[in-house]
Structure formats: structure tokens, C-alpha cells
Enzyme design. Structure first.
Site, PDB file in Angstrom:
ATOM      1  N   ASP A 193       0.822  -1.223   0.000  1.00  0.00           N
ATOM      2  CA  ASP A 193       0.000   0.000   0.000  1.00  0.00           C
ATOM      3  C   ASP A 193       0.856   1.274   0.000  1.00  0.00           C
ATOM      4  O   ASP A 193       1.619   1.503   0.928  1.00  0.00           O
ATOM      5  CB  ASP A 193      -0.885  -0.065   1.260  1.00  0.00           C
ATOM      6  CG  ASP A 193      -1.742   1.173   1.490  1.00  0.00           C
ATOM      7  OD1 ASP A 193      -1.847   2.022   0.586  1.00  0.00           O
ATOM      8  OD2 ASP A 193      -2.319   1.270   2.592  1.00  0.00           O
ATOM      9  N   HIS A 366      -3.473   4.572   6.739  1.00  0.00           N
ATOM     10  CA  HIS A 366      -2.412   4.026   5.887  1.00  0.00           C
ATOM     11  C   HIS A 366      -1.027   4.265   6.477  1.00  0.00           C
ATOM     12  O   HIS A 366      -0.766   5.297   7.098  1.00  0.00           O
ATOM     13  CB  HIS A 366      -2.491   4.655   4.494  1.00  0.00           C
ATOM     14  CG  HIS A 366      -3.811   4.413   3.814  1.00  0.00           C
ATOM     15  ND1 HIS A 366      -4.047   3.303   3.046  1.00  0.00           N
ATOM     16  CD2 HIS A 366      -4.966   5.113   3.835  1.00  0.00           C
ATOM     17  CE1 HIS A 366      -5.282   3.346   2.596  1.00  0.00           C
ATOM     18  NE2 HIS A 366      -5.864   4.440   3.066  1.00  0.00           N
TER      19      HIS A 366
END
Ligand SMILES: [Zn+2]
Ligand SMILES: [Zn+2]
Length: 553
Positions: A193, A366
Site C-alpha cells: 500500500d 495508511h
């Protein structure tokens, strides 16, 4: 294709934000990881959502064994109905993810026909020569997973979305043990990611945001409006607990918000303190200083409840002097202008607005740079492919990989559609798979079975109607008469009559808007579009593409 290689095709999410989906193929077996949507940008007039083109899967239909969902965010599950309409395969995911996906399938009339199979961390699944292990990951939604995909050629790790939260609200940590186990054994490639790859340091824990929101609860003399994504189950839990602590009641508004609260609490992912939830109809009987409104619409979507509140146009609720508005979400790139306008309108109503930028009303889900490096060091991959991000984020992630010692020629900056081919010790990009975007116009809930794809076919069958309106910016008044132009819609004679009526509809719609709404061309466009859409559907049974064009003079 040869059996000594793995073919990986990103179907979306590389070089673009959202629409995450990836196919992994080994011999005659294909699995798909995620099927996400992208929210349309301001300039995609009349489009409700954007999904990947799944032509590659359709071409290889008989080989596709499964779709595995990493978590319940829209950019990972939102395109699932469109994928399943093309290719009917079983769907795997953790219970919360499947719970949220179920709603999407139901809306599209697919629920009865699709097999949903629940998995838990450390479960293993076999699809021919593809062996999958489920890895627990921390993110801004509970029940997130990553995948270790092992084939005769080697092991691929796909992180899903993640951050390395050391104190997640539900105490389920990232599976550091398994990640380093695979690292020891040898990882052929890591797909990780990249959303926050430009952000230095560590991303704060989800719990961190609680203290900051608590401050607002302390200092608010009046109503509190909290906006977050309907899928931010951790965040919703925090709001419910704070409401209980401050003896306030929470009124959820918006269909998706109510649905997700019901799903998450049924499945045990949301703990609703007794007596805290209230219906909108009870609002009049709840004093303002005991009220929390929980809403979606953090991206300034023109039709969302939050936007209606900002414009003072909500039918049951009003934001007034002394109220607090908390926007507890990140602004998706491209929506900054819209959200900033929303904040201006709340300020006009006398509310105080607390958002991510100065008030820490949101922490990212994130991983930041140090966590991304830790992921690279735990898994020690031979090849590294940054995923989930625009090119700049993928590039920043590639630089981090070089920092931790991965040689440049083993870092792969791929984009959506590239066919990545891995052998046990080599890698190449071989051509492009058929990929692209499909723009979806959802229409009303009642007619979801006839979802219209806004492509050439639609244009040729239903035509297009342009509504050209000139607004005087100083007075908010319409200048002259709106101009309606249609192409390929209805026949000449009666078409002219329809257009005259449609012009009246446009005038009426504009009249019903407040001055504030008239000044915001996006909100005005949306009002005109939905007014005309309704008119043509009722009057002519057609669904032309409607393009409002607004001049400010
Ligand atoms: Zn996510
Ligand atoms: Zn995501």
C-alpha cells in the site's frame, strides 16, 4: 501459458487513486484480489461511480476461481456487483467485509446468486495451484487482511490497505509473526500500500483521534455534527462512546450510515451503548446540547445530507450559531475545493468547524514511511511492486525500497493493465491487458437492475440533453432563459414540446434553490440534473445523458 511463472495484472489502483483490483494467474487458475470503485471527480458530470473494466476476467472466465476482499472500504469492494455480473465466482472475506459487501449485492439483485465464504486470519485456501493464507492487518476499518499467495513459483505478499497500529481499538494486531515467517522463507514479491508513502514517520494510532474529538465534545455548548465515512466503523465506535460519556444521543443520518451501523453491530464489530442511538424523528425532543448528528458526506458530495445541512436545506435538521461540525475523514485528492466550500457554508451558519488539517479530527488508515520500511524489512522480498496510489505515491514508495537496500532493477513501477510476469528469479512486463474505466450512473434505488453505463451505446440510444444556464454571480439570479439542446433523444415534433416543458423544470428548480446554492455551480448542476432526470423518466420514459452547463457572469 507456462507453469513456471506467475502472471499478475493490476486491473485498477496503480497510477490512480481508488478502484483497487488485481488478478493473479498461475497456470489455469486465476484469483482476484479486491474489486473497488473510484468516486467520480468534479468534472465527470452526471457520473455516480467509476469501476474497473473487467474485460480481462471475462476473457478468462473459466479460469477465475475466486474474489478475495481485503477489507470493506468502497475502493476495495464497491465494484464487486459489476465484477460478479461479468464473472460469477465465490467471494471470500472476513465477516465484516462480507457484511458490507452483502449490502452492495442486495442493491444489485445479486445476493441470492453469489456464494459468500467467510474467512479468518491464518485460514488457508486452495485454488488449484494457488495457495492463499489470510494475514491479519491493522487499518482504519476492523477485519482487514493481507494475503500470502503461494504458488510453485514462489510466494507473493499483498498487504491490502494497512498501517502498523500498535493499539487498534479492537486489539487485533497486524500478524508480524507470519510476515516475518514468510520473510525468512523467501518472498518472491511484495505488493504494498503506497497511499501515504510521501508522509514521514509513523501514522498515529486510531485511538489518538479519540482524545482530539473528546476535546470538541468538552467545549461544545450546542449540537455536534460529526461526519465520517459510513465504513469507518472504528470512528463510529469512538463517537458512540463519547456520546455516552457526555450524555448525548446520536442520530445517524444517511442510508449507508444507518445500514452499516446495523450490519457492524449485528456482527459484533460495533458496540452500541444502550439508549445512545436515536431516530431523526426524535430530534425535536432532544435538547441541542444532548445531540450528536452522525452523517456521511465528508467529500462535499452535492446530494449528501452534510451538504444539505451546510446549505440550510435539510428538511429535519438545521445547523445554527454555536453548533460544532467535525469532519473526521481525509479529503480525497480532487475534492479539496468542494470540501472547502462546504466549510465556508457551515461558517456562514455560525458553526465552528473542526477538520483534519488543524484539529486532528482524523488519523490516516495508511502506513507512513517508517512503517512501509518495516513492512519491507519484515518480508524482505526479491521484487517489490508499490500499489494503491497515483504515480507520485508509487514512486515515493519505490525510493523507500531503495533506502532499505532493494536494488533498483528489482523495484517495479507498474501501472494498471501491465502484465507482470514473475519466474522464480526473474521478472518482466509483457504487454497490456484490456483494462479501463466504466462510468456508472446509478439512477434511483428502484431501478437499479437497469443500471445504465454511460458509454456510446447509451448516447446512441437515449441521446443527450444540454441545459445551458447563465447565473449572475452578484445577484444569484438567472440571466435570460435557460437554453435546452438535445441530440439523439426524441423525435423532432414532440421533442420540441418536451424541451419547452423541460425548460420550465429548470427554471423551477433554480427558483427553489437558495442564493447560497445558486452560487455554487456544482450544487446547482446536481439539482438541475436530478430535476431533469426525474422529468424525462416520468414524461418520456427515457434516460438521456443530462449535462448542465452553468455560466457565471
Ligand atoms: Zn481501506
Ligand atoms: Zn484503499
Amino acid at each position: 501459458m507456462m507453469n513456471d511463472q506467475i502472471e499478475i495484472i493490476p486491473l485498477g489502483g496503480l497510477g490512480e487513486f481508488g478502484m483497487n483490483s488485481m488478478a493473479i494467474r498461475q497456470g489455469d487458475d486465476i484469483i482476484v484480489i479486491d474489486a473497488g470503485l473510484m468516486f467520480p471527480r468534479d468534472d465527470m458530470l452526471g457520473v455516480d461511480l467509476v469501476v474497473p473494466d473487467f474485460a480481462y476476467l471475462l476473457e478468462n472466465e473459466e479460469k477465475v476461481r475466486a474474489v478475495i476482499l481485503t477489507h470493506g472500504h468502497e475502493d476495495h469492494i464497491g465494484a464487486l456487483p459489476y465484477l460478479l455480473k461479468d464473472v460469477r465466482v465465490p467471494v471470500y472475506g472476513t465477516p465484516l467485509t462480507l457484511g458490507l459487501a452483502r449490502g452492495r449485492l442486495e442493491e444489485n439483485g445479486l445476493l441470492g446468486d453469489v456464494e459468500l465464504r467467510a474467512v479468518a486470519p491464518r485460514d488457508t485456501l486452495d485454488f488449484g495451484s494457488i495457495h492463499v493464507e489470510i494475514l491479519s492487518m491493522t487499518h482504519s476499518i476492523a477485519d482487514s487482511i493481507g494475503l500470502a499467495v503461494t504458488t510453485p513459483v514462489g510466494t507473493i505478499i499483498h498487504t491490502g490497505d494497512f498501517k502498523l497500529d500498535q493499539s487498534p481499538p479492537n486489539r487485533n494486531l497486524t500478524d508480524y509473526g507470519r510476515l516475518s515467517f514468510f520473510g525468512e522463507q523467501g518472498v518472491l514479491a511484495l505488493f504494498s500500500d503506497s497511499t501515504n508513502s510521501e508522509r514521514p514517520g509513523f501514522t498515529p494510532s486510531e485511538n489518538h483521534v479519540r482524545r482530539h474529538i473528546e476535546q470538541v465534545f468538552y467545549s461544545s455548548p450546542n449540537k455536534i455534527v460529526v461526519a465520517c465515512f459510513a465504513s469507518s466503523i472504528h470512528r463510529i465506535q469512538i463517537i458512540l462512546e463519547l456520546a455516552q460519556q457526555f450524555s448525548r444521543r446520536v442520530v445517524p443520518v444517511g442510508r449507508r450510515m444507518k445500514e452499516n451501523i446495523a450490519i457492524a453491530s449485528d456482527l459484533g464489530y460495533l458496540n452500541i451503548p444502550a439508549g445512545v442511538l436515536a431516530e431523526i424523528s426524535e430530534c425535536q425532543n432532544i435538547p441541542d446540547d444532548e445531540l450528536v448528528i452522525l452523517s456521511t458526506g465528508t467529500q462535499g458530495e452535492p446530494m449528501a445530507a452534510l451538504t444539505r445541512l451546510a446549505f440550510g436545506k435539510h428538511k429535519d435538521l438545521a445547523v445554527q450559531e454555536g453548533d460544532s461540525v467535525i469532519i473526521s475523514a481525509r479529503v480525497i485528492p480532487g475534492n479539496e475545493g468542494r470540501v472547502s466550500r462546504l466549510i465556508n457554508h457551515f461558517c456562514r451558519r455560525g458553526a465552528r468547524v473542526f477538520d483534519e488539517s488543524h484539529w486532528m479530527m482524523h488519523v490516516s488508515g495508511h502506513a507512513s514511511q517508517e512503517e512501509l520500511k518495516l513492512m519491507l524489512n519484515l518480508t524482505r522480498p526479491r521484487f517489490f511492486v508499490p500499489i494503491h496510489g497515483e504515480y507520485r505515491q508509487l514512486y515515493a514508495h519505490a525510493l523507500l525500497a531503495r533506502d532499505v537496500g532493494i536494488p533498483k532493477d528489482r523495484i517495479i513501477l507498474a501501472e494498471t493493465g501491465d502484465i507482470l510476469i514473475f519466474n522464480a528469479d526473474s521478472f518482466r512486463i509483457e504487454g497490456k491487458a484490456p483494462v479501463g474505466r466504466r462510468l456508472i450512473d446509478e439512477g434511483g434505488v428502484a431501478e437499479l437492475d437497469e443500471v445504465v453505463i454511460r458509454d456510446r451505446q447509451h448516447l446512441s440510444e437515449e441521446g443527450v440533453v444540454l441545459a445551458v444556464v447563465a447565473i449572475n454571480k452578484a445577484t444569484g439570479r438567472i440571466e435570460g432563459s435557460p437554453e435546452l439542446v438535445s441530440r439523439g433523444h426524441v423525435q423532432e415534433g414532440e421533442g420540441a414540446a418536451f424541451l419547452t416543458e423541460a425548460r420550465e423544470i429548470v427554471l423551477k428548480t433554480i427558483e427553489e434553490c437558495t442564493n447560497e446554492e445558486r452560487e455554487d455551480s456544482l450544487v446547482l448542476s446536481e439539482a438541475i440534473r436530478s430535476g431533469l432526470k426525474r422529468y424525462f423518466r416520468k414524461r418520456t420514459g427515457t434516460r438521456p445523458m443530462i449535462v448542465p452547463v452553468i455560466f457565471e457572469i
